[in-house]
Scaffold this motif. Sequence first.
Motif, PDB file in Angstrom:
ATOM      1  N   THR A  25      26.859 -32.629 -10.811  1.00 51.56           N
ATOM      2  CA  THR A  25      28.170 -32.530 -10.156  1.00 51.56           C
ATOM      3  C   THR A  25      28.002 -32.402  -8.634  1.00 51.56           C
ATOM      4  O   THR A  25      28.754 -33.013  -7.867  1.00 51.56           O
ATOM      5  CB  THR A  25      28.943 -31.315 -10.699  1.00 51.56           C
ATOM      6  N   THR A  49      18.748 -42.481 -14.461  1.00 52.48           N
ATOM      7  CA  THR A  49      19.904 -41.585 -14.402  1.00 52.48           C
ATOM      8  C   THR A  49      19.628 -40.537 -13.323  1.00 52.48           C
ATOM      9  O   THR A  49      18.458 -40.281 -12.978  1.00 52.48           O
ATOM     10  CB  THR A  49      20.145 -40.880 -15.747  1.00 52.48           C
TER      11      THR A  49
ATOM     12  N   ASP B  21      23.754 -39.463 -21.439  1.00 50.60           N
ATOM     13  CA  ASP B  21      24.180 -40.172 -20.235  1.00 50.60           C
ATOM     14  C   ASP B  21      24.372 -41.625 -20.657  1.00 50.60           C
ATOM     15  O   ASP B  21      23.400 -42.305 -20.976  1.00 50.60           O
ATOM     16  CB  ASP B  21      23.118 -40.058 -19.146  1.00 50.60           C
ATOM     17  N   PRO B  22      25.597 -42.093 -20.707  1.00 52.83           N
ATOM     18  CA  PRO B  22      25.832 -43.422 -21.286  1.00 52.83           C
ATOM     19  C   PRO B  22      25.202 -44.548 -20.495  1.00 52.83           C
ATOM     20  O   PRO B  22      25.110 -45.667 -20.989  1.00 52.83           O
ATOM     21  CB  PRO B  22      27.361 -43.547 -21.299  1.00 52.83           C
ATOM     22  N   PHE B  23      24.745 -44.247 -19.301  1.00 52.92           N
ATOM     23  CA  PHE B  23      24.146 -45.306 -18.492  1.00 52.92           C
ATOM     24  C   PHE B  23      22.620 -45.221 -18.504  1.00 52.92           C
ATOM     25  O   PHE B  23      21.944 -45.959 -17.803  1.00 52.92           O
ATOM     26  CB  PHE B  23      24.695 -45.250 -17.064  1.00 52.92           C
ATOM     27  N   ASP B  24      22.098 -44.291 -19.310  1.00 46.01           N
ATOM     28  CA  ASP B  24      20.661 -44.152 -19.451  1.00 46.01           C
ATOM     29  C   ASP B  24      20.200 -45.182 -20.471  1.00 46.01           C
ATOM     30  O   ASP B  24      20.074 -44.913 -21.653  1.00 46.01           O
ATOM     31  CB  ASP B  24      20.302 -42.743 -19.930  1.00 46.01           C
ATOM     32  N   SER B  25      19.933 -46.360 -19.996  1.00 42.09           N
ATOM     33  CA  SER B  25      19.567 -47.440 -20.899  1.00 42.09           C
ATOM     34  C   SER B  25      18.122 -47.812 -20.668  1.00 42.09           C
ATOM     35  O   SER B  25      17.653 -47.878 -19.546  1.00 42.09           O
ATOM     36  CB  SER B  25      20.461 -48.649 -20.635  1.00 42.09           C
ATOM     37  N   HIS B  66      36.386 -39.281 -23.414  1.00 44.40           N
ATOM     38  CA  HIS B  66      35.203 -38.664 -22.800  1.00 44.40           C
ATOM     39  C   HIS B  66      35.346 -37.159 -22.927  1.00 44.40           C
ATOM     40  O   HIS B  66      36.333 -36.586 -22.439  1.00 44.40           O
ATOM     41  CB  HIS B  66      35.087 -39.051 -21.323  1.00 44.40           C
ATOM     42  N   THR B  72      27.395 -31.406 -19.011  1.00 42.53           N
ATOM     43  CA  THR B  72      28.006 -32.475 -18.215  1.00 42.53           C
ATOM     44  C   THR B  72      27.745 -32.246 -16.730  1.00 42.53           C
ATOM     45  O   THR B  72      27.292 -33.150 -16.016  1.00 42.53           O
ATOM     46  CB  THR B  72      29.514 -32.537 -18.480  1.00 42.53           C
ATOM     47  N   SER B  73      27.995 -31.036 -16.293  1.00 44.40           N
ATOM     48  CA  SER B  73      27.826 -30.758 -14.869  1.00 44.40           C
ATOM     49  C   SER B  73      26.354 -30.707 -14.485  1.00 44.40           C
ATOM     50  O   SER B  73      25.956 -31.241 -13.456  1.00 44.40           O
ATOM     51  CB  SER B  73      28.498 -29.433 -14.514  1.00 44.40           C
ATOM     52  N   THR B  74      25.535 -30.085 -15.342  1.00 41.99           N
ATOM     53  CA  THR B  74      24.145 -29.875 -14.946  1.00 41.99           C
ATOM     54  C   THR B  74      23.313 -31.139 -15.064  1.00 41.99           C
ATOM     55  O   THR B  74      22.485 -31.443 -14.210  1.00 41.99           O
ATOM     56  CB  THR B  74      23.490 -28.780 -15.816  1.00 41.99           C
ATOM     57  N   ARG B  75      23.532 -31.918 -16.151  1.00 43.32           N
ATOM     58  CA  ARG B  75      22.630 -33.050 -16.406  1.00 43.32           C
ATOM     59  C   ARG B  75      23.350 -34.387 -16.526  1.00 43.32           C
ATOM     60  O   ARG B  75      22.722 -35.409 -16.771  1.00 43.32           O
ATOM     61  CB  ARG B  75      21.827 -32.795 -17.677  1.00 43.32           C
ATOM     62  N   GLY B  76      24.683 -34.371 -16.421  1.00 44.23           N
ATOM     63  CA  GLY B  76      25.418 -35.634 -16.511  1.00 44.23           C
ATOM     64  C   GLY B  76      25.551 -36.150 -17.939  1.00 44.23           C
ATOM     65  O   GLY B  76      25.724 -37.349 -18.155  1.00 44.23           O
ATOM     66  N   PHE B  78      27.511 -36.252 -21.620  1.00 43.29           N
ATOM     67  CA  PHE B  78      28.796 -35.980 -22.269  1.00 43.29           C
ATOM     68  C   PHE B  78      28.956 -36.866 -23.484  1.00 43.29           C
ATOM     69  O   PHE B  78      28.099 -37.713 -23.763  1.00 43.29           O
ATOM     70  CB  PHE B  78      29.960 -36.133 -21.283  1.00 43.29           C
ATOM     71  N   VAL B 121      38.771 -41.241 -11.758  1.00 40.62           N
ATOM     72  CA  VAL B 121      38.692 -39.809 -12.082  1.00 40.62           C
ATOM     73  C   VAL B 121      38.912 -38.994 -10.804  1.00 40.62           C
ATOM     74  O   VAL B 121      39.648 -37.998 -10.802  1.00 40.62           O
ATOM     75  CB  VAL B 121      37.329 -39.452 -12.712  1.00 40.62           C
ATOM     76  N   MET B 122      38.286 -39.445  -9.721  1.00 41.31           N
ATOM     77  CA  MET B 122      38.448 -38.715  -8.456  1.00 41.31           C
ATOM     78  C   MET B 122      39.895 -38.783  -7.980  1.00 41.31           C
ATOM     79  O   MET B 122      40.467 -37.777  -7.553  1.00 41.31           O
ATOM     80  CB  MET B 122      37.522 -39.303  -7.397  1.00 41.31           C
TER      81      MET B 122
END
Lengths: 281, 170
Positions: A25, A49, B21-25, B66, B72-76, B78, B121-122
């Motif tokens: 965050t 990531t 992390d959904p983008f950790d591919s 989601h 979520t905050s610490t490691r991204g 969710f 989101v922002m």
Amino acid sequence: MRDLLPIYRAIELIEARLRGEISVTEMAAAAGYSLFHFIRAFDQAVYHTPYDYLMRRRLSEAARDLLRSDQRVVDIALDYRFGSHETFSRAFKRFFGMQPVQWRDRGVIPRRALTPPLSLACLEHIHQPGFPRPEIIEMGPRHLVGLMSPVTDQPETAAQLWRSLGRALPPQAGGSYFGVTAYLDGQPGEAFYLAAVEMPAPDKYSLPLARQTLPEGKYIRMAHCGALETLPLTLDFLYHIWLPKARLRPALPMEIIAYGDAPPWGDRGASAAVLLPVELK
Amino acid sequence: MQPTLLQKPEILLVGLSFYGDPFDSSDAWTEENHIGRTWQRLTSYLGQHGGAIRHRTASDVFYEVHIYGEETSTRGLFEVFVGVEVERLEAVPVDLLVKVLPAADYAVFTLAGEAIFSDWVMHIDRWLAEAGFERSQPYSVQYYDPRFKGLDRIAESTLDIYMPVRKAAA
């Protein structure tokens, strides 16, 4: 080109907090993005990531500290926020393939083992339009003849060898040109450079030219995009981003630059492609 | 970005989920990520066994939820849940999961065209703060109906974001 500055601001924050608390965050806030948008944008820009990149950087700096200090392993683990000796050792073994104590006993940092901080120049390099993707190829043996010298200053050594090779080669020699850097295993910083041309019949060319055969096997080949001075950025991309993602590692301690049929001297601008012998991790 | 405020009763969803992390591919060289793959799993399932989901409220409406947690905050990390709405839970196929969204007040933001790819989101969090609201639940909902034409036709597409909200404490 995408706006890479927000991601770079997050990378700078990561560097500043390798030994401190940091959450994804907070990285997102440094970039000025929401968390969801940030992790998507970070992965697209860095190909790791945010958390994975943080861990790679922490482990790399911790690995350096293991060799340059006599701090206890547990203290280094806590310094880099691993929480315990066990957590650190597990992560270290997964990343480097050995326990921290073995690493310290070995006493040498293997070439390209540590993940350096990603620079803005590297980010911009790997996101320039048309940046090529590496391909995995099976390559047969390639017979080279050329001139070899210990590397003291890479660009200067290489330039001198290419000039000498240009004089030593018979006119109309033709063939493809290769720059091969061979590293002495376990002795980082010590390397030999071979400026060479591929010859179908190397026996025809004898002294003062040295002969070398690139072994057959699996290689990755990647065209280099941009000035030759930015080749180190392409190599950084391959070693620290592409190889880990592809679950490959270097099979031999050598880097090969293929210049095609235009040698890297004279007026003709040389194109370059990187060839690395690789094996499955 | 002006939302509509509305109340929704409990929403019953049946579908599939991904946590991480959904983008950790491992294959970062395609645009595909774990969210896309979870959608592919769902649409493939619906194509083959869609009839097995009973009491579906609409055949052309899909949800992507989601759900945020401690990591979520610490490691991204969710949870991403994709699914369809049902009126009641009965004989849910064993290979699908159930997600029950509690009754809640929602601020509904409608995104059109390229705004779908923006950092919405922002923008939503900014609007909530300025309007004196805050998130009331640790999740957000993307509501896909026939107005969404597909990622390849984003300029013609519309997507609703349901954000559970409450008045911020003074």
